[in-house]
Motif scaffolding. Structure first.
Motif, PDB file in Angstrom:
ATOM      1  N   ASN A  16      -0.176  -8.099  -2.978  1.00 50.72           N
ATOM      2  CA  ASN A  16       0.791  -7.383  -2.148  1.00 50.72           C
ATOM      3  C   ASN A  16       1.293  -8.264  -1.006  1.00 50.72           C
ATOM      4  O   ASN A  16       0.510  -8.890  -0.288  1.00 50.72           O
ATOM      5  CB  ASN A  16       0.169  -6.114  -1.583  1.00 50.72           C
ATOM      6  CG  ASN A  16       1.204  -5.212  -0.944  1.00 50.72           C
ATOM      7  OD1 ASN A  16       1.582  -5.409   0.206  1.00 50.72           O
ATOM      8  ND2 ASN A  16       1.680  -4.226  -1.696  1.00 50.72           N
ATOM      9  N   SER A  71       2.716  -7.471   1.798  1.00 50.75           N
ATOM     10  CA  SER A  71       2.553  -6.948   3.159  1.00 50.75           C
ATOM     11  C   SER A  71       1.101  -6.963   3.624  1.00 50.75           C
ATOM     12  O   SER A  71       0.811  -7.356   4.754  1.00 50.75           O
ATOM     13  CB  SER A  71       3.104  -5.512   3.234  1.00 50.75           C
ATOM     14  OG  SER A  71       4.470  -5.482   2.863  1.00 50.75           O
ATOM     15  N   TYR A  72       0.185  -6.529   2.753  1.00 53.33           N
ATOM     16  CA  TYR A  72      -1.208  -6.404   3.190  1.00 53.33           C
ATOM     17  C   TYR A  72      -2.193  -7.041   2.210  1.00 53.33           C
ATOM     18  O   TYR A  72      -3.397  -6.799   2.298  1.00 53.33           O
ATOM     19  CB  TYR A  72      -1.579  -4.922   3.379  1.00 53.33           C
ATOM     20  CG  TYR A  72      -1.274  -4.048   2.184  1.00 53.33           C
ATOM     21  CD1 TYR A  72      -2.144  -3.972   1.094  1.00 53.33           C
ATOM     22  CD2 TYR A  72      -0.104  -3.292   2.138  1.00 53.33           C
ATOM     23  CE1 TYR A  72      -1.869  -3.182   0.009  1.00 53.33           C
ATOM     24  CE2 TYR A  72       0.177  -2.490   1.048  1.00 53.33           C
ATOM     25  CZ  TYR A  72      -0.706  -2.434  -0.015  1.00 53.33           C
ATOM     26  OH  TYR A  72      -0.420  -1.648  -1.082  1.00 53.33           O
ATOM     27  N   ASN A  94      -1.803 -13.382   1.039  1.00 49.49           N
ATOM     28  CA  ASN A  94      -0.893 -13.633   2.162  1.00 49.49           C
ATOM     29  C   ASN A  94      -1.619 -13.502   3.496  1.00 49.49           C
ATOM     30  O   ASN A  94      -1.287 -14.198   4.466  1.00 49.49           O
ATOM     31  CB  ASN A  94       0.287 -12.666   2.109  1.00 49.49           C
ATOM     32  CG  ASN A  94       1.291 -13.060   1.027  1.00 49.49           C
ATOM     33  OD1 ASN A  94       1.153 -14.104   0.398  1.00 49.49           O
ATOM     34  ND2 ASN A  94       2.293 -12.233   0.824  1.00 49.49           N
ATOM     35  N   GLN A 122       4.966 -15.928   3.283  1.00 48.88           N
ATOM     36  CA  GLN A 122       4.517 -14.635   2.764  1.00 48.88           C
ATOM     37  C   GLN A 122       5.270 -14.316   1.470  1.00 48.88           C
ATOM     38  O   GLN A 122       6.091 -13.390   1.410  1.00 48.88           O
ATOM     39  CB  GLN A 122       4.760 -13.529   3.795  1.00 48.88           C
ATOM     40  CG  GLN A 122       4.025 -13.728   5.115  1.00 48.88           C
ATOM     41  CD  GLN A 122       2.536 -13.512   4.973  1.00 48.88           C
ATOM     42  OE1 GLN A 122       2.064 -12.399   4.782  1.00 48.88           O
ATOM     43  NE2 GLN A 122       1.769 -14.594   5.068  1.00 48.88           N
ATOM     44  N   ASP A 179       6.272 -12.981  -2.264  1.00 50.22           N
ATOM     45  CA  ASP A 179       5.978 -11.841  -3.124  1.00 50.22           C
ATOM     46  C   ASP A 179       5.569 -12.415  -4.478  1.00 50.22           C
ATOM     47  O   ASP A 179       6.400 -12.777  -5.310  1.00 50.22           O
ATOM     48  CB  ASP A 179       7.197 -10.936  -3.264  1.00 50.22           C
ATOM     49  CG  ASP A 179       6.879  -9.637  -3.990  1.00 50.22           C
ATOM     50  OD1 ASP A 179       5.785  -9.562  -4.605  1.00 50.22           O
ATOM     51  OD2 ASP A 179       7.701  -8.708  -3.960  1.00 50.22           O
TER      52      ASP A 179
END
Length: 321
Positions: free
Chosen positions: A152, A154-155, A159, A176, A178
Protein backbone atom coordinates in the motif's frame (compact mmCIF):
# COMPACT_ATOMS: atom_id res chain seq x y z
CA UNK A 1 1.78 -98.84 -21.10
CA UNK A 2 -1.74 -97.48 -20.71
CA UNK A 3 -1.62 -97.43 -16.93
CA UNK A 4 1.48 -95.17 -16.61
CA UNK A 5 0.07 -92.77 -19.24
CA UNK A 6 -3.24 -92.60 -17.39
CA UNK A 7 -1.44 -91.98 -14.09
CA UNK A 8 0.60 -89.15 -15.60
CA UNK A 9 -2.56 -87.57 -17.00
CA UNK A 10 -4.25 -87.78 -13.62
CA UNK A 11 -1.19 -86.22 -11.96
CA UNK A 12 -1.15 -83.35 -14.45
CA UNK A 13 -4.88 -82.82 -14.00
CA UNK A 14 -4.47 -82.73 -10.23
CA UNK A 15 -1.58 -80.26 -10.50
CA UNK A 16 -3.60 -78.07 -12.86
CA UNK A 17 -6.55 -78.14 -10.48
CA UNK A 18 -4.32 -77.19 -7.55
CA UNK A 19 -2.75 -74.38 -9.58
CA UNK A 20 -6.20 -73.09 -10.56
CA UNK A 21 -7.38 -73.28 -6.96
CA UNK A 22 -4.24 -71.54 -5.74
CA UNK A 23 -4.64 -68.81 -8.37
CA UNK A 24 -8.26 -68.22 -7.39
CA UNK A 25 -7.30 -68.08 -3.70
CA UNK A 26 -4.55 -65.55 -4.46
CA UNK A 27 -6.97 -63.58 -6.59
CA UNK A 28 -9.52 -63.48 -3.77
CA UNK A 29 -6.75 -62.42 -1.38
CA UNK A 30 -5.71 -59.55 -3.65
CA UNK A 31 -9.30 -58.33 -3.97
CA UNK A 32 -9.79 -58.69 -0.21
CA UNK A 33 -6.85 -56.33 0.33
CA UNK A 34 -8.09 -53.89 -2.31
CA UNK A 35 -11.74 -53.88 -1.24
CA UNK A 36 -11.29 -51.33 1.61
CA UNK A 37 -9.85 -48.88 -0.94
CA UNK A 38 -12.86 -49.07 -3.27
CA UNK A 39 -14.99 -46.46 -1.40
CA UNK A 40 -12.10 -43.98 -1.58
CA UNK A 41 -11.65 -44.75 -5.29
CA UNK A 42 -15.35 -44.27 -6.00
CA UNK A 43 -15.36 -41.01 -4.02
CA UNK A 44 -12.31 -39.78 -5.95
CA UNK A 45 -13.95 -40.57 -9.29
CA UNK A 46 -17.19 -38.85 -8.29
CA UNK A 47 -15.42 -35.73 -7.00
CA UNK A 48 -12.81 -35.31 -9.75
CA UNK A 49 -13.60 -37.25 -12.91
CA UNK A 50 -17.34 -36.72 -13.23
CA UNK A 51 -17.05 -32.89 -13.04
CA UNK A 52 -14.23 -33.02 -15.59
CA UNK A 53 -16.34 -35.13 -17.94
CA UNK A 54 -19.16 -32.61 -17.51
CA UNK A 55 -16.77 -29.76 -18.31
CA UNK A 56 -15.50 -31.64 -21.35
CA UNK A 57 -19.07 -32.13 -22.59
CA UNK A 58 -19.99 -28.46 -22.08
CA UNK A 59 -16.81 -27.36 -23.90
CA UNK A 60 -18.31 -28.68 -27.16
CA UNK A 61 -21.53 -26.68 -26.75
CA UNK A 62 -22.63 -23.15 -27.59
CA UNK A 63 -23.80 -22.06 -24.16
CA UNK A 64 -23.85 -18.37 -23.32
CA UNK A 65 -26.24 -17.23 -20.60
CA UNK A 66 -26.66 -13.91 -22.42
CA UNK A 67 -27.83 -15.73 -25.58
CA UNK A 68 -30.13 -18.54 -24.34
CA UNK A 69 -31.70 -19.10 -27.76
CA UNK A 70 -28.35 -19.97 -29.36
CA UNK A 71 -27.66 -22.90 -27.04
CA UNK A 72 -26.67 -26.10 -28.85
CA UNK A 73 -23.84 -28.31 -30.03
CA UNK A 74 -20.94 -26.27 -31.38
CA UNK A 75 -18.29 -28.88 -32.11
CA UNK A 76 -14.72 -27.62 -31.77
CA UNK A 77 -15.70 -23.97 -32.28
CA UNK A 78 -14.92 -23.10 -28.66
CA UNK A 79 -11.46 -24.64 -28.92
CA UNK A 80 -10.81 -22.85 -32.20
CA UNK A 81 -11.80 -19.56 -30.60
CA UNK A 82 -9.67 -20.25 -27.53
CA UNK A 83 -6.57 -21.07 -29.58
CA UNK A 84 -6.94 -17.98 -31.79
CA UNK A 85 -8.00 -15.54 -29.06
CA UNK A 86 -5.27 -12.88 -28.51
CA UNK A 87 -6.43 -12.41 -24.91
CA UNK A 88 -5.87 -16.07 -24.15
CA UNK A 89 -2.48 -16.01 -25.88
CA UNK A 90 -1.48 -13.03 -23.76
CA UNK A 91 -2.68 -14.88 -20.65
CA UNK A 92 -0.63 -17.90 -21.70
CA UNK A 93 2.53 -15.77 -22.00
CA UNK A 94 1.80 -14.18 -18.61
CA UNK A 95 1.30 -17.63 -17.07
CA UNK A 96 4.61 -18.89 -18.45
CA UNK A 97 6.52 -15.81 -17.27
CA UNK A 98 4.85 -15.85 -13.86
CA UNK A 99 5.42 -19.57 -13.34
CA UNK A 100 9.04 -19.52 -14.52
CA UNK A 101 9.97 -16.51 -12.38
CA UNK A 102 8.27 -17.79 -9.22
CA UNK A 103 9.60 -21.35 -9.53
CA UNK A 104 13.20 -20.39 -10.38
CA UNK A 105 13.61 -17.69 -7.74
CA UNK A 106 11.87 -19.67 -4.98
CA UNK A 107 13.95 -22.72 -5.94
CA UNK A 108 17.22 -20.77 -5.61
CA UNK A 109 16.22 -19.18 -2.30
CA UNK A 110 14.89 -22.51 -1.05
CA UNK A 111 18.19 -24.18 -1.92
CA UNK A 112 20.12 -21.57 0.05
CA UNK A 113 17.83 -21.93 3.06
CA UNK A 114 17.99 -25.74 2.89
CA UNK A 115 21.80 -25.62 2.89
CA UNK A 116 21.63 -23.30 5.90
CA UNK A 117 19.22 -25.53 7.83
CA UNK A 118 21.27 -28.62 7.02
CA UNK A 119 23.95 -27.25 9.34
CA UNK A 120 23.74 -27.54 13.11
CA UNK A 121 23.33 -24.27 15.01
CA UNK A 122 21.54 -23.04 18.09
CA UNK A 123 17.83 -22.39 17.49
CA UNK A 124 17.64 -24.35 14.26
CA UNK A 125 14.20 -25.76 15.14
CA UNK A 126 12.74 -22.30 15.76
CA UNK A 127 14.27 -20.95 12.54
CA UNK A 128 12.88 -23.87 10.56
CA UNK A 129 9.39 -23.28 11.98
CA UNK A 130 9.52 -19.57 11.11
CA UNK A 131 10.69 -20.29 7.57
CA UNK A 132 7.90 -22.81 7.00
CA UNK A 133 5.20 -20.40 8.26
CA UNK A 134 4.57 -18.54 4.95
CA UNK A 135 3.59 -21.81 3.27
CA UNK A 136 0.96 -22.43 5.96
CA UNK A 137 -0.79 -19.09 5.40
CA UNK A 138 -4.04 -19.25 3.43
CA UNK A 139 -3.30 -18.00 -0.14
CA UNK A 140 -5.96 -15.29 -0.05
CA UNK A 141 -4.73 -14.10 3.36
CA UNK A 142 -1.17 -14.05 2.02
CA UNK A 143 -2.22 -11.91 -0.95
CA UNK A 144 -4.18 -9.53 1.30
CA UNK A 145 -1.16 -9.24 3.59
CA UNK A 146 1.05 -8.16 0.70
CA UNK A 147 -1.60 -5.89 -0.78
CA UNK A 148 -2.42 -3.90 2.34
CA UNK A 149 0.39 -4.37 4.85
CA UNK A 150 3.33 -4.15 2.44
CA UNK A 151 2.46 -2.73 -0.99
CA UNK A 152 0.00 0.00 0.00
CA UNK A 153 1.38 3.38 -1.06
CA UNK A 154 -0.08 5.27 1.92
CA UNK A 155 0.51 3.01 4.91
CA UNK A 156 2.42 -0.03 3.57
CA UNK A 157 5.55 -1.27 5.32
CA UNK A 158 7.75 -0.94 2.22
CA UNK A 159 7.07 2.76 1.70
CA UNK A 160 7.19 3.28 5.46
CA UNK A 161 10.68 1.77 5.50
CA UNK A 162 11.74 4.07 2.64
CA UNK A 163 10.44 7.07 4.59
CA UNK A 164 12.39 6.00 7.68
CA UNK A 165 15.60 5.46 5.71
CA UNK A 166 15.36 8.88 4.05
CA UNK A 167 14.65 10.51 7.43
CA UNK A 168 17.96 9.17 8.74
CA UNK A 169 19.70 11.43 6.23
CA UNK A 170 17.47 14.41 7.03
CA UNK A 171 15.28 14.15 3.93
CA UNK A 172 11.49 14.28 3.92
CA UNK A 173 11.11 13.51 0.20
CA UNK A 174 11.32 9.71 0.27
CA UNK A 175 9.99 7.96 -2.84
CA UNK A 176 6.52 6.54 -2.31
CA UNK A 177 5.78 4.42 -5.39
CA UNK A 178 2.52 2.57 -5.90
CA UNK A 179 4.07 -0.87 -6.29
CA UNK A 180 1.03 -2.63 -7.71
CA UNK A 181 0.64 0.03 -10.41
CA UNK A 182 4.34 0.51 -11.20
CA UNK A 183 5.35 -3.19 -11.14
CA UNK A 184 2.12 -5.22 -11.15
CA UNK A 185 3.46 -8.56 -12.39
CA UNK A 186 6.56 -8.30 -10.20
CA UNK A 187 4.33 -7.57 -7.21
CA UNK A 188 2.38 -10.79 -7.86
CA UNK A 189 5.61 -12.75 -8.37
CA UNK A 190 7.17 -11.53 -5.11
CA UNK A 191 4.10 -12.51 -3.08
CA UNK A 192 4.10 -15.98 -4.63
CA UNK A 193 7.84 -16.39 -4.13
CA UNK A 194 7.39 -15.59 -0.44
CA UNK A 195 4.66 -18.22 -0.22
CA UNK A 196 6.33 -21.02 -2.22
CA UNK A 197 9.95 -20.75 -1.07
CA UNK A 198 9.25 -22.86 2.09
CA UNK A 199 7.80 -25.61 -0.12
CA UNK A 200 11.00 -25.74 -2.18
CA UNK A 201 13.10 -25.58 0.99
CA UNK A 202 11.34 -28.58 2.56
CA UNK A 203 11.84 -30.80 -0.49
CA UNK A 204 15.51 -29.85 -0.87
CA UNK A 205 16.14 -30.20 2.85
CA UNK A 206 14.73 -33.73 2.70
CA UNK A 207 17.11 -34.42 -0.17
CA UNK A 208 20.06 -33.06 1.77
CA UNK A 209 19.26 -35.17 4.81
CA UNK A 210 19.06 -38.31 2.65
CA UNK A 211 22.63 -37.73 1.44
CA UNK A 212 25.08 -40.41 2.68
CA UNK A 213 27.14 -38.66 5.40
CA UNK A 214 30.12 -41.01 5.09
CA UNK A 215 30.79 -39.89 1.51
CA UNK A 216 30.84 -36.23 2.54
CA UNK A 217 33.14 -37.01 5.48
CA UNK A 218 35.48 -38.95 3.19
CA UNK A 219 35.60 -36.03 0.76
CA UNK A 220 36.43 -33.59 3.55
CA UNK A 221 39.17 -35.90 4.86
CA UNK A 222 40.64 -35.94 1.36
CA UNK A 223 40.83 -32.15 1.47
CA UNK A 224 37.78 -31.16 -0.59
CA UNK A 225 36.56 -27.62 -0.04
CA UNK A 226 32.94 -26.69 0.71
CA UNK A 227 32.40 -25.60 -2.89
CA UNK A 228 33.89 -28.85 -4.24
CA UNK A 229 31.67 -30.92 -1.94
CA UNK A 230 28.61 -28.98 -3.13
CA UNK A 231 29.55 -29.14 -6.80
CA UNK A 232 30.60 -32.79 -7.05
CA UNK A 233 28.52 -34.47 -4.32
CA UNK A 234 25.62 -32.36 -3.04
CA UNK A 235 24.35 -30.91 -6.32
CA UNK A 236 24.33 -34.22 -8.27
CA UNK A 237 22.51 -35.84 -5.35
CA UNK A 238 19.93 -33.00 -5.29
CA UNK A 239 19.30 -33.05 -9.04
CA UNK A 240 16.22 -35.26 -8.78
CA UNK A 241 14.89 -33.27 -5.83
CA UNK A 242 15.41 -30.02 -7.73
CA UNK A 243 13.48 -31.43 -10.68
CA UNK A 244 10.70 -32.65 -8.41
CA UNK A 245 10.41 -29.31 -6.58
CA UNK A 246 10.38 -27.39 -9.88
CA UNK A 247 7.72 -29.61 -11.42
CA UNK A 248 5.44 -29.69 -8.38
CA UNK A 249 5.84 -25.94 -7.93
CA UNK A 250 4.99 -25.40 -11.60
CA UNK A 251 1.81 -27.47 -11.26
CA UNK A 252 0.55 -25.29 -8.42
CA UNK A 253 1.72 -21.90 -9.71
CA UNK A 254 0.21 -22.52 -13.16
CA UNK A 255 -3.18 -22.88 -11.47
CA UNK A 256 -2.75 -19.87 -9.18
CA UNK A 257 -5.78 -17.63 -9.04
CA UNK A 258 -5.79 -16.10 -5.55
CA UNK A 259 -2.80 -13.77 -5.89
CA UNK A 260 -3.80 -12.40 -9.31
CA UNK A 261 -7.42 -11.90 -8.28
CA UNK A 262 -6.61 -10.29 -4.91
CA UNK A 263 -3.67 -8.08 -5.86
CA UNK A 264 -4.47 -6.78 -9.35
CA UNK A 265 -7.83 -8.29 -10.38
CA UNK A 266 -6.17 -9.33 -13.62
CA UNK A 267 -5.41 -5.76 -14.66
CA UNK A 268 -2.19 -4.29 -16.05
CA UNK A 269 -1.35 -7.44 -18.07
CA UNK A 270 -1.31 -9.74 -15.04
CA UNK A 271 -4.23 -11.98 -16.05
CA UNK A 272 -3.05 -15.59 -16.24
CA UNK A 273 -4.95 -18.57 -17.63
CA UNK A 274 -7.07 -19.36 -14.52
CA UNK A 275 -8.10 -15.72 -14.20
CA UNK A 276 -8.98 -15.56 -17.91
CA UNK A 277 -11.20 -18.64 -17.49
CA UNK A 278 -12.84 -16.93 -14.51
CA UNK A 279 -13.53 -13.81 -16.58
CA UNK A 280 -15.03 -15.84 -19.42
CA UNK A 281 -17.29 -17.77 -17.07
CA UNK A 282 -18.41 -15.20 -14.51
CA UNK A 283 -18.21 -11.95 -16.47
CA UNK A 284 -18.88 -12.96 -20.08
CA UNK A 285 -21.18 -15.82 -18.93
CA UNK A 286 -19.94 -17.96 -21.83
CA UNK A 287 -19.99 -21.38 -20.20
CA UNK A 288 -19.00 -23.32 -23.31
CA UNK A 289 -16.00 -21.10 -24.05
CA UNK A 290 -14.89 -21.08 -20.40
CA UNK A 291 -15.11 -24.88 -20.30
CA UNK A 292 -12.93 -25.18 -23.40
CA UNK A 293 -10.35 -22.84 -21.87
CA UNK A 294 -10.48 -24.81 -18.63
CA UNK A 295 -9.85 -28.08 -20.48
CA UNK A 296 -6.79 -26.52 -22.12
CA UNK A 297 -5.49 -25.42 -18.71
CA UNK A 298 -6.03 -28.93 -17.33
CA UNK A 299 -4.21 -30.40 -20.34
CA UNK A 300 -1.20 -28.15 -19.71
CA UNK A 301 -1.23 -29.07 -16.01
CA UNK A 302 -1.44 -32.80 -16.79
CA UNK A 303 1.54 -32.45 -19.13
CA UNK A 304 3.63 -31.02 -16.30
CA UNK A 305 2.23 -33.58 -13.85
CA UNK A 306 3.36 -36.42 -16.13
CA UNK A 307 6.97 -35.28 -15.85
CA UNK A 308 6.54 -34.86 -12.08
CA UNK A 309 5.26 -38.44 -11.70
CA UNK A 310 8.19 -39.76 -13.71
CA UNK A 311 10.58 -37.87 -11.48
CA UNK A 312 8.90 -39.24 -8.34
CA UNK A 313 9.08 -42.78 -9.75
CA UNK A 314 12.78 -42.42 -10.50
CA UNK A 315 13.36 -41.15 -6.95
CA UNK A 316 11.60 -44.18 -5.48
CA UNK A 317 13.61 -46.51 -7.69
CA UNK A 318 16.85 -44.92 -6.53
CA UNK A 319 15.84 -45.12 -2.86
CA UNK A 320 14.97 -48.83 -3.11
CA UNK A 321 18.27 -49.83 -4.69
Amino acid sequence: MAAPVTARRRTRSAEGARATAGGSVRGRGVWARRAPLLPALVFLIVVTQLPFLGTLFISFMRWNALEPDAKGFGGIANYRTALTDPTLRSALVTTVVLTAAVVLVSLLIGLGLALLLDRRFWGRGAVRTLLIAPFLVVPVASALLWKHALYNASYGAINGTLTWLWSLFGSADAPQPDWMSALPLTAVEVSLIWQWTPFMMLILLAGLQSRPPDIVEAARVDGASTWQVFRHLTFPHLRRYLELAALLGSIYVVQNFDAVFTLTSGGLDTANLPYTVYETFYQAHDYGQASAEGVLVVACTMLIATFALRTVSSLFREETR
